[in-house]
Every structure is written in structure tokens, then in C-alpha cells.
Motif scaffolding. Sequence first.
Motif, PDB file in Angstrom:
ATOM      1  N   THR A 129       0.851  -1.185   0.000  1.00 46.84           N
ATOM      2  CA  THR A 129       0.000   0.000   0.000  1.00 46.84           C
ATOM      3  C   THR A 129       0.886   1.234   0.000  1.00 46.84           C
ATOM      4  OG1 THR A 129      -0.076   0.051   2.418  1.00 46.84           O
ATOM      5  CG2 THR A 129      -1.814  -1.157   1.291  1.00 46.84           C
ATOM      6  N   GLY A 130       0.320   2.374  -0.384  1.00 45.00           N
ATOM      7  CA  GLY A 130       1.089   3.611  -0.393  1.00 45.00           C
ATOM      8  C   GLY A 130       0.316   4.699  -1.090  1.00 45.00           C
ATOM      9  N   TYR A 131       0.990   5.776  -1.436  1.00 43.28           N
ATOM     10  CA  TYR A 131       0.381   6.929  -2.097  1.00 43.28           C
ATOM     11  C   TYR A 131       0.926   7.058  -3.503  1.00 43.28           C
ATOM     12  CZ  TYR A 131      -1.065   8.384   2.555  1.00 43.28           C
ATOM     13  OH  TYR A 131      -1.626   8.438   3.798  1.00 43.28           O
ATOM     14  N   VAL A 132       0.076   7.525  -4.382  1.00 43.78           N
ATOM     15  CA  VAL A 132       0.495   7.841  -5.739  1.00 43.78           C
ATOM     16  C   VAL A 132       0.429   9.354  -5.869  1.00 43.78           C
ATOM     17  CG1 VAL A 132      -0.018   7.595  -8.186  1.00 43.78           C
ATOM     18  CG2 VAL A 132      -0.373   5.667  -6.631  1.00 43.78           C
TER      19      VAL A 132
END
Length: 130
Positions: free
Chosen positions: A82-85
Motif C-alpha cells: 500500500t502507499g500513495y500515488v
Amino acid sequence: MPTDTKHDDLQNLRIDHSMRDGGGEPPAWSRRIIMGGIGLIVLLGLIALAYRLFATDAPEVEVVRATAEGSDVTGATILSATGYVVAHHKINVNSKVTGRVAWIGVEKGDKVKEGQVVVRLEDQGISCFI
């Protein structure tokens, strides 16, 4: 004015070098400070050299590539993260006319194509295209 007095006046303008202290040599304390500074720099250089020669090397790390085991990995998820774009480019959309926004045709993060209606303004049914 006679020539003899001009010569005497010029002789009085000369600088007397016999009154100089030490004969042009720098004072002894300045020589000690300069030599001490040079010695300190040489000593620090030797310490840095000895540190590089005798310091323990960083431990070597073994790297192993992970491989999938088994034959049924074609449809399975191997890694989930998971993470941010974050967008690489920021694009500002401006209109050539003014008016109140009546309708917004896209949401944040939607992909748009050239010619797609993005916003409709109340006055005169004007639409903004990308």
C-alpha cells in the motif's frame, strides 16, 4: 633656490632603513605560530590516514533474490503493498470566459481525454474542453 639646497632637501626625504627592528625578519612568536599550525595540519593528516588504513571495513551483506516456489503462482498474488500515488505533473485548467460552474464532469483522479467536457458554466451554456 640653489642646487645644493635641493639636493639636501631630497636627501631628507629618503627612508632610513638602519632604524628597522630585526633587519626585516618576522617576530619570533609569529614563526612559532606558523610552524605550530603546519605541524597540527600534518598531524591531523596522519591521524586521518591511519584511521582509513586501520578502520574495520563495513560488513559484507549477502543478497539473495526471492523466487516463487510451486507451480500454481500464475493467478496468485505474490506481493501486496500500500502507499500513495503522487502526480508527476500538476496541470491547471483555465477558462477563457467567466461564469458560475453549473456542472463538473470529472472527479479528482479521473483520466480525461482531449475534447471531453470537464465543466459547464451557467451563463449561455458555455462548456470547457480539455
